[in-house]
Design a protein around this motif. Structure first.
Motif, PDB file in Angstrom:
ATOM      1  N   SER A 127       1.103  -1.484  -0.071  1.00 20.60           N
ATOM      2  CA  SER A 127       0.386   0.192  -0.252  1.00 20.60           C
ATOM      3  C   SER A 127       0.404   1.330  -0.249  1.00 20.60           C
ATOM      4  O   SER A 127       0.177   2.549   0.276  1.00 20.60           O
ATOM      5  CB  SER A 127      -0.548   0.353   1.176  1.00 20.60           C
ATOM      6  N   LEU A 128       2.251   1.124  -0.141  1.00 23.74           N
ATOM      7  CA  LEU A 128       3.138   2.353   0.489  1.00 23.74           C
ATOM      8  C   LEU A 128       3.271   2.998  -1.053  1.00 23.74           C
ATOM      9  O   LEU A 128       3.671   3.733  -1.189  1.00 23.74           O
ATOM     10  CB  LEU A 128       4.898   1.587   0.643  1.00 23.74           C
ATOM     11  N   GLY A 129       3.794   2.152  -2.573  1.00 19.73           N
ATOM     12  CA  GLY A 129       3.883   2.791  -3.644  1.00 19.73           C
ATOM     13  C   GLY A 129       3.999   1.810  -4.658  1.00 19.73           C
ATOM     14  O   GLY A 129       3.114   0.774  -5.088  1.00 19.73           O
ATOM     15  N   ARG A 130       5.075   1.300  -5.389  1.00 19.87           N
ATOM     16  CA  ARG A 130       5.563   0.710  -6.245  1.00 19.87           C
ATOM     17  C   ARG A 130       6.247  -0.257  -5.848  1.00 19.87           C
ATOM     18  O   ARG A 130       6.488  -0.972  -4.467  1.00 19.87           O
ATOM     19  CB  ARG A 130       5.837   0.878  -7.579  1.00 19.87           C
ATOM     20  N   PRO A 215      26.727   4.975  -5.913  1.00 21.70           N
ATOM     21  CA  PRO A 215      25.824   5.124  -5.297  1.00 21.70           C
ATOM     22  C   PRO A 215      24.889   6.137  -5.424  1.00 21.70           C
ATOM     23  O   PRO A 215      24.859   7.240  -6.399  1.00 21.70           O
ATOM     24  CB  PRO A 215      26.291   4.956  -3.920  1.00 21.70           C
ATOM     25  N   LEU A 216      23.667   5.169  -6.143  1.00 23.38           N
ATOM     26  CA  LEU A 216      21.982   6.926  -6.187  1.00 23.38           C
ATOM     27  C   LEU A 216      21.879   7.007  -4.883  1.00 23.38           C
ATOM     28  O   LEU A 216      21.523   6.244  -3.912  1.00 23.38           O
ATOM     29  CB  LEU A 216      21.269   5.876  -7.273  1.00 23.38           C
ATOM     30  N   PRO A 217      21.351   8.728  -5.178  1.00 22.99           N
ATOM     31  CA  PRO A 217      20.644   9.048  -3.810  1.00 22.99           C
ATOM     32  C   PRO A 217      19.711   8.941  -3.919  1.00 22.99           C
ATOM     33  O   PRO A 217      18.754   8.193  -4.864  1.00 22.99           O
ATOM     34  CB  PRO A 217      21.202  10.493  -4.327  1.00 22.99           C
ATOM     35  N   GLY A 218      19.051   9.023  -2.968  1.00 20.00           N
ATOM     36  CA  GLY A 218      17.970   9.363  -2.304  1.00 20.00           C
ATOM     37  C   GLY A 218      17.867   7.542  -1.408  1.00 20.00           C
ATOM     38  O   GLY A 218      17.870   6.766  -1.761  1.00 20.00           O
ATOM     39  N   ARG A 219      16.018   8.035  -0.702  1.00 22.86           N
ATOM     40  CA  ARG A 219      16.294   6.559  -0.059  1.00 22.86           C
ATOM     41  C   ARG A 219      14.484   6.231  -0.135  1.00 22.86           C
ATOM     42  O   ARG A 219      13.921   5.323   0.834  1.00 22.86           O
ATOM     43  CB  ARG A 219      16.318   6.562   1.594  1.00 22.86           C
ATOM     44  N   HIS A 239       9.220   0.737  -3.881  1.00 25.42           N
ATOM     45  CA  HIS A 239       9.347   2.253  -3.329  1.00 25.42           C
ATOM     46  C   HIS A 239       8.069   2.764  -2.261  1.00 25.42           C
ATOM     47  O   HIS A 239       6.797   2.384  -2.491  1.00 25.42           O
ATOM     48  CB  HIS A 239       8.616   2.684  -4.953  1.00 25.42           C
ATOM     49  N   ASP A 240       8.487   3.385  -1.623  1.00 28.63           N
ATOM     50  CA  ASP A 240       7.682   4.153  -0.708  1.00 28.63           C
ATOM     51  C   ASP A 240       7.249   5.651  -1.505  1.00 28.63           C
ATOM     52  O   ASP A 240       8.444   6.376  -1.092  1.00 28.63           O
ATOM     53  CB  ASP A 240       7.775   4.192   0.755  1.00 28.63           C
ATOM     54  N   ARG A 241       6.141   5.626  -1.826  1.00 28.29           N
ATOM     55  CA  ARG A 241       6.252   7.261  -2.254  1.00 28.29           C
ATOM     56  C   ARG A 241       5.745   7.920  -1.063  1.00 28.29           C
ATOM     57  O   ARG A 241       6.004   9.571  -0.655  1.00 28.29           O
ATOM     58  CB  ARG A 241       4.545   7.209  -2.643  1.00 28.29           C
ATOM     59  N   PHE A 243       3.373   7.983   1.757  1.00 23.54           N
ATOM     60  CA  PHE A 243       1.847   8.839   1.228  1.00 23.54           C
ATOM     61  C   PHE A 243       1.304   8.462   3.135  1.00 23.54           C
ATOM     62  O   PHE A 243       1.830   8.541   3.907  1.00 23.54           O
ATOM     63  CB  PHE A 243       0.985   8.485   0.507  1.00 23.54           C
ATOM     64  N   ALA A 244      -0.092   8.057   2.772  1.00 24.95           N
ATOM     65  CA  ALA A 244      -0.919   7.794   4.066  1.00 24.95           C
ATOM     66  C   ALA A 244       0.256   6.284   4.466  1.00 24.95           C
ATOM     67  O   ALA A 244       0.889   5.479   3.820  1.00 24.95           O
ATOM     68  CB  ALA A 244      -2.029   6.860   3.318  1.00 24.95           C
ATOM     69  N   GLY A 245      -0.409   5.497   5.249  1.00 28.75           N
ATOM     70  CA  GLY A 245      -0.291   5.133   6.201  1.00 28.75           C
ATOM     71  C   GLY A 245      -0.010   3.450   6.037  1.00 28.75           C
ATOM     72  O   GLY A 245      -1.055   3.164   5.066  1.00 28.75           O
ATOM     73  N   ALA A 246      -0.056   2.385   6.594  1.00 26.47           N
ATOM     74  CA  ALA A 246       0.423   1.255   5.742  1.00 26.47           C
ATOM     75  C   ALA A 246      -1.209   0.719   5.513  1.00 26.47           C
ATOM     76  O   ALA A 246      -1.356  -0.390   4.815  1.00 26.47           O
ATOM     77  CB  ALA A 246       1.460   0.142   6.678  1.00 26.47           C
ATOM     78  N   ASN A 247      -1.866   0.791   6.729  1.00 22.38           N
ATOM     79  CA  ASN A 247      -3.371   0.533   7.262  1.00 22.38           C
ATOM     80  C   ASN A 247      -4.466   0.498   6.348  1.00 22.38           C
ATOM     81  O   ASN A 247      -5.672   0.092   6.877  1.00 22.38           O
ATOM     82  CB  ASN A 247      -4.047   0.429   8.361  1.00 22.38           C
TER      83      ASN A 247
END
Length: 272
Positions: A127-130, A215-219, A239-241, A243-247
């Protein structure tokens, strides 16, 4: 603080799961991984299969020799989605994008990825992104096959050349699964040249690199290599965008209003 990433691939042998560990992982991390065998998941009678597959039922009839595998993958993914959304699996409708990626119709708050090889299936949901996953036999012969140059950057080729066998093949298989998982998450698959980016497998967790080895930047991306059963290697790209929480995947908040209304109508008991 960095959000935790699932590191266990849960075995689900059929519709009965077990699903509790999967739900706990999803609630804690916003993602979950399951694996199963096509032989176990394709054992459904025709009447229940029609209800579970929905519009995919006719496609299964046209799939020929690959129909059994098609059934097994769809059933496992449908039950995975249903258990996390809190809805019967027969109400979950899966679509397939032009790139081959599966998605849940009317529910754009979750992302899916599926991989299978032989009898082994691996599925990821978030539910986080991709999300992207891949699974391969741990002993898949890549070393000396000519694939090394197609899948490796110059620094990766130099690194692998210094390794003895079987460490060389093990490193190639792990790197291949990571690259395939990452390009699946991007929606590109094998269209993205694998020698155009690299992975540092000695980092914990693995790090994404440029073709030159920097190394590529970004976490926002997380990567893992995983054990899938006793004989397979898997990989996760998440991939964590941010946005909203996991639930936030309850049926009432995930589906668009028209889809939600249709599902609720379908679930109403029919008059005798």
């Amino acid at each position: 603080m960095t959000r935790p990433v699932p590191v266990i691939v849960h075995l689900v042998s059929g519709p009965d799961g077990p699903w509790d560990p999967v739900r706990r992982d999803f609630a804690r991390t916003g993602a979950a991984l399951v694996h199963g065998s096509t032989a176990q998941w394709q054992q459904q009678d025709g009447e229940s299969l029609r209800g579970l597959l929905g519009r995919d039922f006719d496609r299964e009839r046209r799939s020929g020799p690959g129909g059994a595998q098609f059934v097994a993958t769809r059933l496992m993914v449908k039950h995975l989605v249903a258990r996390l959304l809190g809805t019967p699996p027969g109400t979950v409708e899966l679509g397939q994008a032009l790139t081959g990626r599966l998605y849940v119709r009317g529910c754009d708050q979750i992302d899916l990825s599926l991989s299978h090889t032989g009898d082994v299936m691996l599925a990821g949901i978030t539910s986080l992104g991709r999300i992207g996953v891949d699974v391969e036999p741990a002993d898949r012969p890549l070393s000396g096959s000519g694939v090394e140059r197609q899948m490796s950057t110059a620094p990766e080729l130099a690194e692998v050349a210094d390794l003895p066998e079987p460490a060389r093949n093990d490193r190639l298989v792990r790197r291949w699964t990571l690259k395939e998982a990452y390009t699946k998450a991007l929606g590109l698959g094998l269209a993205y040249p694998f020698n155009g980016f690299g992975f540092d497998l000695d980092a914990e967790p693995p790090r994404l690199l440029t073709a030159a080895g920097s190394p590529l930047p970004g976490r926002s991306w997380s990567f893992r290599t995983l054990s899938v059963g006793p004989s397979h290697v898997g990989a996760l790209a998440l991939h964590d965008r941010g946005f909203a929480g996991a639930n936030e995947v309850d049926l009432s908040t995930s589906l668009d209003p028209r889809a939600l209304l249709a599902v609720r109508r379908a679930l109403r008991p029919h008059p005798a």
